[in-house]
Design an enzyme around this catalytic site. Structure first.
Site, PDB file in Angstrom:
ATOM      1  N   SER A 208       1.119  -1.021   0.052  1.00  0.00           N
ATOM      2  CA  SER A 208       0.156  -0.196   0.470  1.00  0.00           C
ATOM      3  C   SER A 208       1.253   1.020   0.134  1.00  0.00           C
ATOM      4  O   SER A 208       1.744   1.437   1.356  1.00  0.00           O
ATOM      5  CB  SER A 208      -0.655   0.027   1.371  1.00  0.00           C
ATOM      6  OG  SER A 208      -1.416   1.309   1.445  1.00  0.00           O
ATOM      7  N   HIS A 210       0.049   4.381   0.866  1.00  0.00           N
ATOM      8  CA  HIS A 210       0.120   5.187   1.769  1.00  0.00           C
ATOM      9  C   HIS A 210       0.851   4.905   3.123  1.00  0.00           C
ATOM     10  O   HIS A 210       1.337   5.416   4.242  1.00  0.00           O
ATOM     11  CB  HIS A 210      -1.131   5.319   1.666  1.00  0.00           C
ATOM     12  CG  HIS A 210      -2.447   5.059   3.174  1.00  0.00           C
ATOM     13  ND1 HIS A 210      -2.294   5.336   4.166  1.00  0.00           N
ATOM     14  CD2 HIS A 210      -2.508   3.513   2.853  1.00  0.00           C
ATOM     15  CE1 HIS A 210      -3.441   3.949   4.404  1.00  0.00           C
ATOM     16  NE2 HIS A 210      -3.661   3.050   3.407  1.00  0.00           N
ATOM     17  N   THR A 246      -9.325   2.443 -15.500  1.00  0.00           N
ATOM     18  CA  THR A 246      -8.279   4.005 -15.754  1.00  0.00           C
ATOM     19  C   THR A 246      -7.123   4.032 -14.841  1.00  0.00           C
ATOM     20  O   THR A 246      -8.078   3.900 -13.360  1.00  0.00           O
ATOM     21  CB  THR A 246      -8.702   4.590 -15.708  1.00  0.00           C
ATOM     22  OG1 THR A 246      -9.975   4.783 -17.222  1.00  0.00           O
ATOM     23  CG2 THR A 246      -7.894   5.541 -16.300  1.00  0.00           C
ATOM     24  N   CYS A 337      -8.061   0.609  11.717  1.00  0.00           N
ATOM     25  CA  CYS A 337      -9.173   0.741  10.934  1.00  0.00           C
ATOM     26  C   CYS A 337     -10.382  -0.646  11.957  1.00  0.00           C
ATOM     27  O   CYS A 337     -11.544   0.356  11.352  1.00  0.00           O
ATOM     28  CB  CYS A 337      -9.363  -0.696   9.974  1.00  0.00           C
ATOM     29  SG  CYS A 337      -7.388  -0.466   9.056  1.00  0.00           S
TER      30      CYS A 337
HETATM   31  N1  PMP Z   1      -3.254  -5.015   5.903  1.00  0.00           N
HETATM   32  C1  PMP Z   1      -2.651  -3.993   6.355  1.00  0.00           C
HETATM   33  C2  PMP Z   1      -1.898  -4.600   7.563  1.00  0.00           C
HETATM   34  C3  PMP Z   1      -2.389  -2.593   7.005  1.00  0.00           C
HETATM   35  O1  PMP Z   1      -2.816  -2.610   7.797  1.00  0.00           O
HETATM   36  C4  PMP Z   1      -3.735  -1.998   6.268  1.00  0.00           C
HETATM   37  C5  PMP Z   1      -4.079  -0.332   6.476  1.00  0.00           C
HETATM   38  N2  PMP Z   1      -4.330  -0.155   7.760  1.00  0.00           N
HETATM   39  C6  PMP Z   1      -4.415  -2.906   4.943  1.00  0.00           C
HETATM   40  C7  PMP Z   1      -4.124  -4.303   4.403  1.00  0.00           C
HETATM   41  C8  PMP Z   1      -5.208  -1.934   3.728  1.00  0.00           C
HETATM   42  O2  PMP Z   1      -4.440  -1.097   3.297  1.00  0.00           O
HETATM   43  P1  PMP Z   1      -5.414   0.003   2.408  1.00  0.00           P
HETATM   44  O3  PMP Z   1      -5.617   1.601   3.216  1.00  0.00           O
HETATM   45  O4  PMP Z   1      -4.542   0.335   1.309  1.00  0.00           O
HETATM   46  O5  PMP Z   1      -6.437  -0.378   1.849  1.00  0.00           O
END
Ligand code: PMP
Length: 397
Positions: A208, A210, A246, A337
């Site tokens: 990812s 970010h 896209t 999350c």
């Molecule tokens: N897997 C892990 C271990 C993460 O820490 C995260 C982000 N919280 C994700 C997946 C999801 O990543 P994204 O924000 O790019 O969807």
């Protein structure tokens, strides 16, 4: 009084496992597309004209960079909207491919929700899903995994580093066991890239942007080209038909730049941040009122250098989090999350932390722009914050 006036001047951002500020290198890489290249690089990479081809070139450069980093071919990089999508694609795409005869998926109990929720959905759709437990140090039970693999299995999905605790999985052993039993391995490497050596022997890897200092909403699934993968986004032929839509060119460029910068800085960041994390941890433990009031999660386990998760026995993590925020300190209670809900973290529960204590979890995660002043600020305000949180209604005795 406006909100900003009520805020302290000094702030400390200690939530890098949730997201990271944009790295200078990523900004420098995308600026030419957004500013100088505003009139030249806006094209759709699928268009054959000059505008499309200019965008195509930078997209393919980014792909080449990501591929080189993982020792793969450029055709093995599927750009996605982030790791959530990459995880969804890996799990569903592999176990739902018509060529998969086994339809069996093995995951660990401490996976990110973007793996566990997909596993639950797949179980409802007839995939045989096995959740392997972890020990109190957060390590997947390799003996249970080995047992589970005696039944022919399509895919094993295990994160390299846990986002809530920073605990490093025994990933080499997981990959070896899975391969010995003919199963493919997917590794969610979101929290390990830029911190430890990436899991290059995995068949599928999610990353990812970010978390590395790139843009939000960009990521990739790195998938060996011989793996049958059923696309989840249908439509155009983008990403070699693995992911229609896209492409997010700017996001992909930011991912490549952030990945390069994170990897280049990995050792220096480890050297710089490890003592800061250790000082933070030792001081907060010492500041708690009596021994046993606070526990370091994963103290005896291999952990990445940037993460510190503490469990306070008498305080709700969310109460502490709010009190910290009033002092300008950004952290997370368990998983970002799932913040907002007062469910104890499934990761801590799986590690046999009692539910009542798991509610007292707080995570500090450091990153490329964390300074010693940030840590000093936290340590300065913490006794006050702790006392305030202890008096708050959620306090448990
Ligand atoms: N897997 C892990 C271990 C993460 O820490 C995260 C982000 N919280 C994700 C997946 C999801 O990543 P994204 O924000 O790019 O969807």
């Amino acid at each position: 009084m406006t909100l900003s006036e009520s805020r302290p001047n000094r702030r400390a951002y200690l939530d890098y496992n949730a997201t990271s500020p944009l790295r200078r290198e990523a900004l420098d890489a995308i600026r030419p597309l957004l500013v100088e290249g505003l009139d030249t690089h806006f094209g759709n990479p699928s268009s054959i004209h000059w505008a499309g081809q200019a965008a195509r070139r930078v997209l393919e450069d980014a792909r080449g960079t990501v591929a080189g980093f993982f020792g793969r071919k450029a055709s093995e990089i599927i750009f996605t909207s982030g790791a959530t999508e990459a995880n969804n694609l890996a799990l569903t795409g592999v176990t739902h491919h018509p060529r998969d005869a086994n339809r069996r998926l093995v995951v660990s109990a401490v996976e990110h929700p973007s793996v566990l929720a997909v596993a639950d959905r797949l179980a409802g759709l007839g995939v045989d899903v096995v959740r392997v437990p972890v020990d109190h140090n957060g390590a997947i039970a390799l003996d249970v995994l080995e047992q589970a693999l005696k039944t022919p299995t399509t895919l094993v999905s295990v994160a390299h580093v846990n986002n809530e605790t920073g605990i490093i999985s025994p990933i080499d052993a997981v990959i070896r066991l899975a391969h010995e039993h003919g199963a493919l391995v997917h590794v969610d490497a979101v929290q390990s890239v830029g911190r430890i050596v990436p899991p290059l022997a995995a068949d599928l890897i999610s990353i990812s942007a970010h978390k590395l200092g790139g843009l939000k909403g960009a990521g990739a699934l790195i998938a060996r080209s011989d793996i049958p993968l059923l696309a989840q986004n249908l439509g155009g032929p983008q990403e070699r038909t693995h992911r229609a839509g896209t492409e997010n060119v700017v996001g992909a460029v930011s991912l490549a730049a952030a990945l390069t910068a994170s990897e280049r800085a990995r050792e220096s960041e480890r050297e710089r941040l490890t003592p800061l994390r250790d000082r933070l941890e030792a001081t907060l433990v010492a500041q708690a009122q009596s021994p046993g009031d606070v526990e370091i999660i994963g103290a005896g386990a291999p952990r990445v250098f940037n993460t510190c998760t503490l469990v306070f026995k008498h305080i709700e993590g969310d109460t502490l989090l709010q009190a910290l925020d009033l002092e300008g300190v950004a952290a997370s209670s368990g998983s970002a999350c799932s913040s907002g809900s007062l469910e104890p973290s499934h990761v801590l529960l799986a590690m046999q932390v009692p539910a009542s204590q798991a509610l007292g979890a707080i995570r500090f995660s450091l990153g490329w722009a964390t300074s010693s002043e940030d840590i000093e600020h936290l340590l300065d305000v913490f006794p006050r914050v702790y006392a305030r949180a202890k008096r708050a209604p959620g306090t448990r005795t």
